[in-house]
Design a protein around this motif. Structure first.
Motif, PDB file in Angstrom:
ATOM      1  N   ALA A  86      -3.432   7.218   8.063  1.00  0.00           N
ATOM      2  CA  ALA A  86      -2.898   6.684   6.799  1.00  0.00           C
ATOM      3  C   ALA A  86      -2.144   7.756   6.024  1.00  0.00           C
ATOM      4  O   ALA A  86      -2.271   7.876   4.814  1.00  0.00           O
ATOM      5  N   SER A  87      -1.366   8.551   6.728  1.00  0.00           N
ATOM      6  CA  SER A  87      -0.660   9.655   6.080  1.00  0.00           C
ATOM      7  C   SER A  87       0.733   9.807   6.666  1.00  0.00           C
ATOM      8  O   SER A  87       1.104   9.127   7.613  1.00  0.00           O
ATOM      9  N   ARG A  88       1.461  10.744   6.070  1.00  0.00           N
ATOM     10  CA  ARG A  88       2.791  10.998   6.579  1.00  0.00           C
ATOM     11  C   ARG A  88       3.051  12.492   6.644  1.00  0.00           C
ATOM     12  O   ARG A  88       2.454  13.282   5.921  1.00  0.00           O
ATOM     13  N   VAL A  89       3.969  12.847   7.524  1.00  0.00           N
ATOM     14  CA  VAL A  89       4.347  14.243   7.710  1.00  0.00           C
ATOM     15  C   VAL A  89       5.866  14.307   7.652  1.00  0.00           C
ATOM     16  O   VAL A  89       6.555  13.432   8.177  1.00  0.00           O
ATOM     17  N   HIS A  97       3.882   3.629  -9.662  1.00  0.00           N
ATOM     18  CA  HIS A  97       2.518   3.668  -9.139  1.00  0.00           C
ATOM     19  C   HIS A  97       2.161   5.047  -8.603  1.00  0.00           C
ATOM     20  O   HIS A  97       1.032   5.490  -8.728  1.00  0.00           O
ATOM     21  N   LEU A  98       3.132   5.719  -7.988  1.00  0.00           N
ATOM     22  CA  LEU A  98       2.902   7.075  -7.486  1.00  0.00           C
ATOM     23  C   LEU A  98       4.120   7.897  -7.872  1.00  0.00           C
ATOM     24  O   LEU A  98       5.193   7.723  -7.311  1.00  0.00           O
ATOM     25  N   GLU A  99       3.963   8.771  -8.830  1.00  0.00           N
ATOM     26  CA  GLU A  99       5.109   9.515  -9.350  1.00  0.00           C
ATOM     27  C   GLU A  99       5.092  10.931  -8.802  1.00  0.00           C
ATOM     28  O   GLU A  99       4.034  11.535  -8.650  1.00  0.00           O
ATOM     29  N   GLY A 100       6.254  11.438  -8.481  1.00  0.00           N
ATOM     30  CA  GLY A 100       6.396  12.840  -8.108  1.00  0.00           C
ATOM     31  C   GLY A 100       5.797  13.182  -6.762  1.00  0.00           C
ATOM     32  O   GLY A 100       5.321  14.280  -6.546  1.00  0.00           O
ATOM     33  N   GLU A 101       5.793  12.240  -5.848  1.00  0.00           N
ATOM     34  CA  GLU A 101       5.174  12.490  -4.554  1.00  0.00           C
ATOM     35  C   GLU A 101       6.083  11.992  -3.452  1.00  0.00           C
ATOM     36  O   GLU A 101       6.926  11.123  -3.657  1.00  0.00           O
ATOM     37  N   GLU A 102       5.872  12.531  -2.268  1.00  0.00           N
ATOM     38  CA  GLU A 102       6.416  11.885  -1.093  1.00  0.00           C
ATOM     39  C   GLU A 102       5.558  10.654  -0.868  1.00  0.00           C
ATOM     40  O   GLU A 102       4.339  10.727  -0.950  1.00  0.00           O
ATOM     41  N   SER A 139       0.856  -1.189   0.000  1.00  0.00           N
ATOM     42  CA  SER A 139       0.000   0.000   0.000  1.00  0.00           C
ATOM     43  C   SER A 139       0.886   1.231   0.000  1.00  0.00           C
ATOM     44  O   SER A 139       1.744   1.389   0.859  1.00  0.00           O
ATOM     45  N   MET A 140       0.678   2.083  -0.987  1.00  0.00           N
ATOM     46  CA  MET A 140       1.504   3.280  -1.120  1.00  0.00           C
ATOM     47  C   MET A 140       0.630   4.499  -0.889  1.00  0.00           C
ATOM     48  O   MET A 140      -0.433   4.628  -1.485  1.00  0.00           O
ATOM     49  N   THR A 141       1.084   5.387  -0.016  1.00  0.00           N
ATOM     50  CA  THR A 141       0.327   6.591   0.294  1.00  0.00           C
ATOM     51  C   THR A 141       1.175   7.802  -0.056  1.00  0.00           C
ATOM     52  O   THR A 141       2.292   7.942   0.443  1.00  0.00           O
ATOM     53  N   GLY A 142       0.658   8.642  -0.910  1.00  0.00           N
ATOM     54  CA  GLY A 142       1.408   9.828  -1.316  1.00  0.00           C
ATOM     55  C   GLY A 142       1.104  11.004  -0.424  1.00  0.00           C
ATOM     56  O   GLY A 142       0.091  11.028   0.284  1.00  0.00           O
ATOM     57  N   GLY A 143       1.988  11.986  -0.448  1.00  0.00           N
ATOM     58  CA  GLY A 143       1.797  13.190   0.339  1.00  0.00           C
ATOM     59  C   GLY A 143       0.529  13.928  -0.041  1.00  0.00           C
ATOM     60  O   GLY A 143      -0.056  14.651   0.767  1.00  0.00           O
ATOM     61  N   SER A 144       0.065  13.755  -1.270  1.00  0.00           N
ATOM     62  CA  SER A 144      -1.157  14.424  -1.714  1.00  0.00           C
ATOM     63  C   SER A 144      -2.397  13.683  -1.261  1.00  0.00           C
ATOM     64  O   SER A 144      -3.508  14.139  -1.481  1.00  0.00           O
ATOM     65  N   GLY A 145      -2.201  12.515  -0.634  1.00  0.00           N
ATOM     66  CA  GLY A 145      -3.336  11.709  -0.229  1.00  0.00           C
ATOM     67  C   GLY A 145      -3.651  10.614  -1.228  1.00  0.00           C
ATOM     68  O   GLY A 145      -4.466   9.736  -0.963  1.00  0.00           O
ATOM     69  N   ALA A 146      -3.006  10.657  -2.402  1.00  0.00           N
ATOM     70  CA  ALA A 146      -3.227   9.608  -3.398  1.00  0.00           C
ATOM     71  C   ALA A 146      -2.772   8.269  -2.835  1.00  0.00           C
ATOM     72  O   ALA A 146      -1.784   8.193  -2.109  1.00  0.00           O
ATOM     73  N   LYS A 147      -3.536   7.232  -3.158  1.00  0.00           N
ATOM     74  CA  LYS A 147      -3.202   5.906  -2.641  1.00  0.00           C
ATOM     75  C   LYS A 147      -3.185   4.902  -3.783  1.00  0.00           C
ATOM     76  O   LYS A 147      -3.986   4.983  -4.710  1.00  0.00           O
ATOM     77  N   GLN A 148      -2.270   3.984  -3.712  1.00  0.00           N
ATOM     78  CA  GLN A 148      -2.218   2.899  -4.686  1.00  0.00           C
ATOM     79  C   GLN A 148      -1.964   1.613  -3.927  1.00  0.00           C
ATOM     80  O   GLN A 148      -1.227   1.598  -2.942  1.00  0.00           O
ATOM     81  N   GLU A 149      -2.589   0.549  -4.411  1.00  0.00           N
ATOM     82  CA  GLU A 149      -2.340  -0.759  -3.811  1.00  0.00           C
ATOM     83  C   GLU A 149      -1.876  -1.712  -4.888  1.00  0.00           C
ATOM     84  O   GLU A 149      -2.298  -1.616  -6.037  1.00  0.00           O
ATOM     85  N   LEU A 150      -1.036  -2.616  -4.495  1.00  0.00           N
ATOM     86  CA  LEU A 150      -0.502  -3.569  -5.453  1.00  0.00           C
ATOM     87  C   LEU A 150      -0.394  -4.916  -4.763  1.00  0.00           C
ATOM     88  O   LEU A 150       0.159  -5.014  -3.667  1.00  0.00           O
TER      89      LEU A 150
END
Ligand SMILES: [Zn+2]
Ligand SMILES: [Zn+2]
Length: 692
Positions: free
Chosen positions: A559-562, A465-470, A437-448
């Motif tokens: 489900a986020s990061r700072v 899966h998540l480009e250009g994000e934390e 499970s990938m969580t981006g700084g923008s809140g975008a989420k992807q699962e694989l």
């Protein structure tokens, strides 16, 4: 996540948690030196300034200076320090090489007509009339003259080796065109200034074409700047070109001419440039003037655009410094008039490798890394180093420019985003299924969902899966697996490196970080990831050496990061620090550092320790050959901690160092000071629980 797992009726076990980050601005894929994680950059975008070598006068800068009201003498004195404009006894003629090593020379009369002749006299019937194209080939030990229909003139050859064939105009106003020479046109051909054809040796491609030009007429055919530019800049160019030509006499002596018609010497367009009245007027206005230094004609190198700073000759070409070819700042050329002020060029990996592998000096096989950090004082690439499967190759900035067709060596490799990989290994005898499970700084989420066969491994390229994000990553598997995170980066386009760290197997509500540094060129970040379903309230406590502390209250949404940039925290922008985190929800915490120090640069990440301890063990340390080993101790307690460092060399007696770490402060041990030039293992004991 849990719902999905239970719906399938499988008891998933959290095997690894990975908190990690990528910066939107960066990343150069680096070779990790292991089979485990090779990250190949797919595109290389070069961003540069200027065009040309950057030594001597900058043509666009001269243009800017003239537009600002400076005269041509001032312009020349600016770019060639210590020189002056002086009259000079220039030669009457100059031999300009037009074609060399060709098996035929085509000659077309665009205006008037032309006569062939040799030292023995005019050749009967050898006249090219207007509109005709004749061809000259070597044969029978001399020159064969072929009429427009291909028939051989007079059934014989003329001249030979060391017996040139000549061509002169017959009426004045004649214009000859050389189709093979970019349709270059020549005027003013007469018996004193003819076109000369040479045969060199017996090979079929032995022909050479040289125009013996009046010296000032040659200058009027140079196409280096448009005559429509401010006149003082054009005059500066005329003096520089004349000086260059005087110095270049004999540069191509081995080819029996003085100067070539290409940028290698000076770009000669010939007759068609003579209609540029602004240029011709400037050549005439400066007739006979050259630039001198200490009584000699100066070597007037010049280039189109310096990118904001010209360069020292020895920094670009090596050799000895020339006193008047010094780098000078150029505020005049980086304007909107200059189309070369800023440029970009992008190559695919395949194009890069094809170009590099075409030359022995840069043949690196599969390309892993490009290092452009070795710079001249003016900012040009002095040496470029390419690392690949066939080793490491280094070339000069000028060679880099040539090999990659870059306009200048004032160039940077544009950073890509960080590349991030999650590596999953299954050491068991049965296949494992993992949910990434990938969580981006923008809140975008992807699962694989990833299936990992028995005794095997899989790699997930997070960027796909998540480009250009934390990004923070969580891995959940139905059996015990090992998860690692590898990152490859080019931070701020400058600090290349990679890091690899294991995932954190357990979350915690407390974390401790012993090491952090924000002074000089170090940047430090603390990353908090909350994989849970409840928002977390956390306090990040930062401690300085001198006991100064600051607490930051942070909210980490579910489900986020700072990400906290410690450099941006008041009082911590230039210091060493330790940190602790307390949270009301379980978190994963990491620290990332990027640095350039004492010629070393790179970055690393480390997971925070979930607890303090009185005993810390370090298996790895090295203090020799440019390695420095530091042990950092953070004491978050309210009273001082007494610590003993045991530094153990291989097979030797441990060195013991004692220290007192003040309350809520940190202590740094430089192991090299106590056990220089050695491998070492270290053991630390403390009377209070600390973090190291
Ligand atoms: Zn040349
Ligand atoms: Zn410039």
């Amino acid at each position: 996540m849990r719902e999905r797992a239970s719906r399938r009726g499988k008891a998933r076990r959290a095997a690894a948690w990975l908190a990690s980050f990528t910066l939107a601005l960066s990343a150069l894929a680096m070779h990790a030196g292991t089979e485990r994680a090779r990250a190949f950059r797919q595109t290389y975008t070069f961003e540069g300034s200027g065009w040309g070598h950057g030594v001597g006068m900058c043509q666009y800068g001269a243009r800017g200076m003239a537009a600002a009201g400076h005269g041509y003498r001032e312009i020349l004195a600016y770019y060639y320090r210590g020189t002056q404009v002086s009259p000079w006894p220039c030669p009457q003629t100059i031999r300009v090489g037009l074609l060399e090593g060709v098996d035929a020379v085509q000659l077309a009369a665009d205006a008037g007509s032309f006569r062939f002749y040799t030292a023995e006299g005019d050749i009967p019937g050898g006249v090219i009339t207007r509109g005709e194209t004749w061809t000259v080939k070597p044969g029978n030990g001399g020159f064969l003259l072929l009429r427009p229909d291909g028939s051989l003139l007079n059934g014989t050859s003329y001249g030979g080796v060391s017996k040139p064939l000549y061509l002169r105009g017959t009426s004045g106003g004649d214009v000859l065109r050389l189709p093979q020479n970019g349709n270059r046109r020549l005027g003013h051909l007469d018996s004193g200034h003819p076109l000369e054809l040479n045969i060199q040796g017996s090979a079929p491609s032995s022909l050479r074409a040289v125009v013996i030009s009046d010296f000032e007429t040659y200058l009027k055919g140079l196409d280096e700047v448009p005559g429509s530019w401010p006149q003082e800049a054009v005059k500066a160019q005329a003096v520089a070109a004349r000086s260059y030509a005087v110095r270049a006499l004999g540069k191509h002596a081995s080819s029996n001419f003085d100067i070539c018609d290409e940028v290698h010497c000076q770009y000669y367009r010939g007759y068609d440039k003579e209609s540029d009245s602004g240029w011709v007027r400037s050549v005439d206005a400066t007739r006979g003037e050259v630039l001198t230094y200490a009584g000699q004609v100066a070597q007037c190198f010049y280039s189109s655009s310096c990118g904001g700073h010209t360069d020292n000759n020895e920094d670009v070409w090596g050799g000895s410094p020339v006193p008047y070819l010094r780098g000078v700042p150029d505020p005049y050329c980086m304007d909107s008039v200059n189309p070369h002020a800023h440029w970009r060029v992008t190559y695919s990996r395949e194009e890069m490798e094809a170009r590099l592998n075409a030359y022995a000096g840069t043949s690196v096989g599969t390309l892993y890394a490009v290092d452009l950090s070795d710079r001249t004082p003016s900012g040009r690439v002095r040496r470029a180093t390419f690392t690949g499967s066939a080793g490491k190759k280094t070339v000069t900035g000028e060679q880099l420019r040539f090999i990659l067709s870059l306009r200048s060596a004032m160039v940077d490799l544009e950073a890509e985003n960080f590349d991030q990989y999650v590596l999953l290994a299954n050491p068991s005898g049965s296949a494992a299924r993992a949910l990434v499970s990938m969580t981006g700084g923008s809140g975008a989420k992807q699962e694989l969902e990833v299936e990992i066969p028995a005794f095997s491994r899989r790699t997930v390229h997070v960027n796909d899966h998540l480009e250009g994000e934390e990004v923070a990553v969580r891995v959940e598997a139905d059996r015990g697996i090992v998860a690692e995170r590898a990152m490859y980066f080019n931070y701020h386009g400058n600090l290349d490196g990679g890091s690899c760290s294991p995932g954190q197997q357990a979350l915690s509500t407390t974390f401790y970080l012993a090491e952090g540094y924000t002074a000089q060129s170090f940047d430090s970040w603390v990353l908090l990831y909350n994989p849970g379903s409840q928002p977390a309230r956390a306090v990040l406590d930062l401690l300085r050496d001198d006991g100064f502390t600051r607490g930051l209250s942070l909210e980490v949404p579910a489900a986020s990061r700072v990400t906290v940039s410690v450099d941006g925290v008041e009082g911590f922008s230039s210091c060493a620090f330790s940190a602790s985190v307390e949270s009301d929800q379980p978190l994963a915490v990491e620290r990332a550092m990027y640095f350039e120090s004492d010629g070393r640069k790179g970055g690393h990440t480390a997971e925070a320790s979930p607890s303090l301890s009185s005993n810390w063990y370090f298996g790895e340390g090295y203090t020799a050959e440019g390695f420095d080993t530091w042990i950092l101790v953070g004491n978050p307690n309210a009273r001082a901690a007494k610590v003993r460092f045991h530094l153990a060399p291989p097979g030797g007696k441990a060195r013991v160092v004692e220290a007192v770490v003040p309350p809520r402060s940190r202590y740094t041990l430089h192991a090299d000071d106590h056990l220089p030039a050695s491998e070492l293992a270290a053991f630390l004991e403390s009377d209070l629980p600390v973090v190291a």
